[in-house]
Design an enzyme around this catalytic site. Structure first.
Site, PDB file in Angstrom:
ATOM      1  N   LYS A  57       0.887  -1.177   0.000  1.00  0.00           N
ATOM      2  CA  LYS A  57       0.000   0.000   0.000  1.00  0.00           C
ATOM      3  C   LYS A  57       0.925   1.228   0.000  1.00  0.00           C
ATOM      4  O   LYS A  57       1.406   1.652   1.046  1.00  0.00           O
ATOM      5  CB  LYS A  57      -0.869  -0.038   1.253  1.00  0.00           C
ATOM      6  CG  LYS A  57      -2.249   0.561   1.125  1.00  0.00           C
ATOM      7  CD  LYS A  57      -2.287   2.010   0.755  1.00  0.00           C
ATOM      8  CE  LYS A  57      -1.978   2.926   1.908  1.00  0.00           C
ATOM      9  NZ  LYS A  57      -1.764   4.337   1.474  1.00  0.00           N
ATOM     10  N   GLY A  62       6.853   5.306   8.047  1.00  0.00           N
ATOM     11  CA  GLY A  62       5.973   6.466   8.094  1.00  0.00           C
ATOM     12  C   GLY A  62       6.091   7.147   9.443  1.00  0.00           C
ATOM     13  O   GLY A  62       7.140   7.075  10.091  1.00  0.00           O
ATOM     14  N   SER A  63       5.011   7.762   9.870  1.00  0.00           N
ATOM     15  CA  SER A  63       5.070   8.580  11.087  1.00  0.00           C
ATOM     16  C   SER A  63       4.792   7.735  12.333  1.00  0.00           C
ATOM     17  O   SER A  63       4.089   6.726  12.268  1.00  0.00           O
ATOM     18  CB  SER A  63       4.027   9.692  10.977  1.00  0.00           C
ATOM     19  OG  SER A  63       2.740   9.116  10.909  1.00  0.00           O
ATOM     20  N   GLU A  99       9.792   1.743  10.715  1.00  0.00           N
ATOM     21  CA  GLU A  99      10.835   2.728  10.416  1.00  0.00           C
ATOM     22  C   GLU A  99      10.145   4.093  10.416  1.00  0.00           C
ATOM     23  O   GLU A  99       9.352   4.382   9.513  1.00  0.00           O
ATOM     24  CB  GLU A  99      11.469   2.432   9.058  1.00  0.00           C
ATOM     25  CG  GLU A  99      12.178   1.078   9.043  1.00  0.00           C
ATOM     26  CD  GLU A  99      12.932   0.789   7.754  1.00  0.00           C
ATOM     27  OE1 GLU A  99      12.554   1.325   6.696  1.00  0.00           O
ATOM     28  OE2 GLU A  99      13.897   0.031   7.816  1.00  0.00           O
ATOM     29  N   CYS A 153      13.583  11.282   6.325  1.00  0.00           N
ATOM     30  CA  CYS A 153      13.456  10.827   7.720  1.00  0.00           C
ATOM     31  C   CYS A 153      14.713  11.126   8.521  1.00  0.00           C
ATOM     32  O   CYS A 153      14.640  11.486   9.681  1.00  0.00           O
ATOM     33  CB  CYS A 153      13.133   9.342   7.759  1.00  0.00           C
ATOM     34  SG  CYS A 153      14.318   8.310   6.882  1.00  0.00           S
ATOM     35  N   GLU A 195       8.897  16.920  14.507  1.00  0.00           N
ATOM     36  CA  GLU A 195       9.398  16.745  13.138  1.00  0.00           C
ATOM     37  C   GLU A 195       8.601  17.658  12.205  1.00  0.00           C
ATOM     38  O   GLU A 195       7.398  17.475  12.031  1.00  0.00           O
ATOM     39  CB  GLU A 195       9.220  15.276  12.711  1.00  0.00           C
ATOM     40  CG  GLU A 195       9.858  14.973  11.380  1.00  0.00           C
ATOM     41  CD  GLU A 195       9.619  13.520  10.943  1.00  0.00           C
ATOM     42  OE1 GLU A 195       8.508  12.991  11.154  1.00  0.00           O
ATOM     43  OE2 GLU A 195      10.558  12.928  10.375  1.00  0.00           O
TER      44      GLU A 195
HETATM   45  P1  NAD Z   1       2.149   8.516   7.322  1.00  0.00           P
HETATM   46  O1  NAD Z   1       2.365   7.764   8.586  1.00  0.00           O
HETATM   47  O2  NAD Z   1       1.100   9.560   7.299  1.00  0.00           O
HETATM   48  O3  NAD Z   1       1.773   7.504   6.130  1.00  0.00           O
HETATM   49  C1  NAD Z   1       2.604   6.443   5.748  1.00  0.00           C
HETATM   50  C2  NAD Z   1       1.772   5.386   5.051  1.00  0.00           C
HETATM   51  O4  NAD Z   1       0.833   4.836   5.978  1.00  0.00           O
HETATM   52  C3  NAD Z   1       0.933   5.878   3.877  1.00  0.00           C
HETATM   53  O5  NAD Z   1       0.929   4.876   2.871  1.00  0.00           O
HETATM   54  C4  NAD Z   1      -0.449   6.038   4.481  1.00  0.00           C
HETATM   55  O6  NAD Z   1      -1.495   5.940   3.549  1.00  0.00           O
HETATM   56  C5  NAD Z   1      -0.482   4.862   5.437  1.00  0.00           C
HETATM   57  N1  NAD Z   1      -1.410   4.996   6.566  1.00  0.00           N
HETATM   58  C6  NAD Z   1      -1.855   6.143   7.149  1.00  0.00           C
HETATM   59  N2  NAD Z   1      -2.650   5.849   8.194  1.00  0.00           N
HETATM   60  C7  NAD Z   1      -2.713   4.487   8.268  1.00  0.00           C
HETATM   61  C8  NAD Z   1      -3.346   3.584   9.171  1.00  0.00           C
HETATM   62  N3  NAD Z   1      -4.091   4.024  10.191  1.00  0.00           N
HETATM   63  N4  NAD Z   1      -3.171   2.257   8.973  1.00  0.00           N
HETATM   64  C9  NAD Z   1      -2.394   1.805   7.962  1.00  0.00           C
HETATM   65  N5  NAD Z   1      -1.778   2.617   7.073  1.00  0.00           N
HETATM   66  C10 NAD Z   1      -1.927   3.942   7.242  1.00  0.00           C
HETATM   67  O7  NAD Z   1       3.562   9.123   6.914  1.00  0.00           O
HETATM   68  P2  NAD Z   1       3.931  10.007   5.641  1.00  0.00           P
HETATM   69  O8  NAD Z   1       3.456  11.404   5.860  1.00  0.00           O
HETATM   70  O9  NAD Z   1       3.508   9.306   4.393  1.00  0.00           O
HETATM   71  O10 NAD Z   1       5.520   9.950   5.695  1.00  0.00           O
HETATM   72  C11 NAD Z   1       6.284  10.829   6.447  1.00  0.00           C
HETATM   73  C12 NAD Z   1       6.789  10.158   7.703  1.00  0.00           C
HETATM   74  O11 NAD Z   1       7.524   8.985   7.378  1.00  0.00           O
HETATM   75  C13 NAD Z   1       7.756  11.042   8.464  1.00  0.00           C
HETATM   76  O12 NAD Z   1       7.532  10.919   9.847  1.00  0.00           O
HETATM   77  C14 NAD Z   1       9.108  10.455   8.085  1.00  0.00           C
HETATM   78  O13 NAD Z   1      10.159  10.753   8.976  1.00  0.00           O
HETATM   79  C15 NAD Z   1       8.786   8.998   8.047  1.00  0.00           C
HETATM   80  N6  NAD Z   1       9.799   8.240   7.292  1.00  0.00           N
HETATM   81  C16 NAD Z   1      10.610   7.354   7.958  1.00  0.00           C
HETATM   82  C17 NAD Z   1      11.606   6.662   7.268  1.00  0.00           C
HETATM   83  C18 NAD Z   1      12.525   5.686   7.963  1.00  0.00           C
HETATM   84  O14 NAD Z   1      13.099   4.849   7.279  1.00  0.00           O
HETATM   85  N7  NAD Z   1      12.696   5.748   9.275  1.00  0.00           N
HETATM   86  C19 NAD Z   1      11.758   6.867   5.893  1.00  0.00           C
HETATM   87  C20 NAD Z   1      10.922   7.771   5.260  1.00  0.00           C
HETATM   88  C21 NAD Z   1       9.929   8.451   5.970  1.00  0.00           C
END
Ligand code: NAD
Length: 487
Positions: free
Chosen positions: A181, A234-235, A256, A290, A388
């Protein structure tokens, strides 16, 4: 609408519309125009994808195939990523605004890295073996490490293909099936990867991809009874939600997450290298990285010298159209992200002082552009130093000595990366041991060896991926044991 038709899911080797027929718009962040629309996935699409993935897993055509077969397919896919590098990079620019970069002879470095992800794990799975424990002549016991099942891979938009291949590579290499996804904000470039897997000869159903929003497609993927584990980037907020839902079906998870990484610059550092690296570390990808070095900590005796050098270095990061060759700073990904960053800049005016930047650049009435920005005269406890921001925004804080730098660096809920600039090995070693972060770069940034444990401490992650650690996550390790008859 334009050259693009509606973007579709990829399920069981077929591009398909959403079962509901619903779609959502994909917005170009540089122009705010609609590029096209995309299938809006929900529980029905996720269920179809999981069924396709499970069916092929149980059939064994991939999960029990010879490692050499999986290696061949993944190597072909890696070659195709490099061959289609320009096309993929352009789609990423359209979907999330990352600059095309200068004209290149070979593949774009981010695509070369994506290909490397596949090649690395394709080789790793072929070379990895199991253990036999020989105690005496009465017992033979050994481990068996096999593909674990169907994994949900949930990825963000800030490095669409690189971050997706970082998860897919070990997942698929060890023989699992995947339901991916991607972020709703990066729903264009992923189509090319589906085509590549098909062309490379991956059996249909091994890799499936469902487009859509987190709440509508991500949640049912996490909740699905037949999904073995979730690997998420993600976050932290989303990770907490995933952890709670995944617990109900006892799924394994790997997280991550975000960061507020400290870039610590000592007085004995080589400032000719440290200053441009500090600028790149927060302005690259408009700060939407990130491991961005978003808190720059500078030893007080060189603080003023650093500030003027940093402002000069920032001038090289002029916002411009990401489609123009040579642009280094493109727009932020979305209206939501733009408004979020702007609200932090308002806060910065209350909590501290904006040294430079802090505005939408002149001449950009459309597009989610923000100037490269530095915040100073601010407490390390201020929200702009703790949360962040995920934009081209650095906070710059002075420190007296190593212990104070360590205390400031560790004084957040995050623990993803740390950067240390010093001429002293002793200082570098002392600080590295005390920084509460998963990854530390000394006098450098972002260098990777894919055998290293990638991930964060505290709110920056749970678990590590990379090398043998990915193998542990994506496989099931068991043992078989039988008694022998001593002669
Ligand atoms: P996000 O958490 O909003 O979304 C990430 C993914 O999760 C998307 O595909 C989204 O559709 C999905 N998602 C959202 N809510 C969900 C839920 N309740 N259940 C399942 N899936 C869900 O993050 P973002 O805004 O897309 O990305 C930015 C964040 O990602 C920042 O915090 C960044 O630091 C982090 N990030 C971390 C790394 C790492 O390797 N540590 C790498 C890149 C980005």
């Amino acid at each position: 609408m334009t050259e693009f038709s509606t973007q579709k899911h990829f399920i069981g080797g077929q591009f398909v519309a959403a079962a509901s027929g619903n779609t959502f718009d994909l917005i170009n962040p540089a122009t705010e125009a609609c590029t096209t629309d995309a299938a809006r996935g929900d529980a029905a699409d996720i269920d179809a994808a999981v069924r396709a993935a499970r069916e092929v897993f149980d059939a064994g055509v991939w999960s029990r195939a010879k490692p050499s077969f999986r290696r061949k397919v993944l190597f072909r896919a890696a070659d195709l990523i490099e061959a289609r590098s320009e096309e993929i990079v352009r789609l990423q620019t359209l979907e999330m605004g990352s600059p095309l970069g200068p004209e290149m002879k070979g593949p774009h470095p981010v695509m070369a890295r994506s290909a490397w992800n596949l090649r690395f794990f394709a080789e790793e799975q072929e070379q990895a073996g199991d253990h036999a424990f020989n105690r005496d002549d009465s017992l033979l016991t050994y481990t068996m490490t096999d593909a674990a099942g169907v994994f949900g891979l949930i990825t963000p938009w800030n490095g669409p293909i690189m971050l997706s291949t970082w998860k897919m590579a070990p997942c698929l290499a060890y023989g699992n099936s995947a339901v991916h996804k991607p972020s709703e904000l990066s729903s264009l470039s992923i189509r090319v990867l589906c085509e590549i897997y098909e062309e490379a000869g991956m059996p249909p159903g091994v890799y499936n991809m469902v487009l859509g929003y987190g709440q509508e497609a991500g949640v049912p993927l996490v909740a699905h009874e037949d999904v073995t584990g979730i690997s998420f980037t993600g976050s932290p907020r989303t990770a907490r939600d995933i952890a709670e839902r995944a617990a109900r079906t006892l799924k394994r998870t790997s997280f991550e997450l975000g960061g507020k990484s400290a870039n610590i610059i000592f007085a004995d550092a080589d400032l000719k290298k440290a200053i441009p690296a500090a600028a790149g570390g927060i302005f690259m990808n408009s700060g939407q990285v990130c491991v961005a070095g978003s808190r720059i900590l500078v030893q007080r005796s060189i603080y003023d010298e650093f500030l003027s050098g940093f402002e000069q270095a920032a001038a090289a990061w002029k916002p411009d159209d990401p489609m123009v060759r040579g642009t280094r700073l493109g727009p932020l990904v979305s209206k939501g992200q733009y408004e979020r960053v702007m609200s932090y800049l308002d806060l910065a005016r209350e909590e501290g002082r904006i040294l430079f930047g802090g505005e939408r650049p002149d001449g950009f009435e459309k597009g989610f552009y923000v100037q490269p920005t530095a915040i100073v005269d601010v407490s390390p406890r201020a929200r702009v130093c703790q949360e962040e921001i995920f934009g081209p925004v650095a906070t710059i804080l002075p420190f007296e000595d190593a212990d104070e730098a360590i205390a400031i660096a560790n004084g957040t809920t995050y623990g993803l990366a740390g950067y240390i600039w010093t001429g002293s090995q002793d200082t570098a070693h002392y600080v590295s041991h005390r920084l509460q972060t998963g990854m530390i770069w000394i006098n450098s940034g972002f260098d990777r060896d894919l055998r290293q444990p990638f991930g964060g401490m505290k709110a920056s992650g749970l678990g590590r991926e990379g090398g043998g650690l990915s193998r542990e996550f994506y496989t099931e390790t068991r043992f078989a044991s039988f008694p022998l008859t001593p002669r």
